[in-house]
Design a protein around this motif. Sequence first.
Motif: not given
Length: 108
Positions: A51-55, A57-64, A21-24
């Motif tokens: 940046l913290p919100l994107i990171a 979200g990028g961690a929580l969406v696929p984990l959930a 997510a951060v790289l995109a």
Amino acid sequence: MQEEGQGCAGILLAAVGAVTAVLAWAPKARVSVHGGFEGMHRDLSVLYVDLPLIAAGGALVPLAAWLLALRASRRPWLAAAFAVGALGLGVWGLLSWWTPYERPEFMG
């Protein structure tokens, strides 16, 4: 032992999601960090707000998505495929929706 492997897979999936997510997001945020023409559009709030919100979200969406699919199907490969799809949709939504704020050019 199998539960430990699934936990490690979930942590790895969250890390990969955050990095993806951060790289995109980074190319779109570049204009806010560098400022564009003569630094007129510099807005560093993208680094400490977005940046913290994107990171996260990028961690929580696929984990959930992985946890929900794993609980429903009990098949780790199917849950991983579901999580990768959720990450792909999340990144697509991020890139199509999020645009950094750009102040209007000074017309003087």
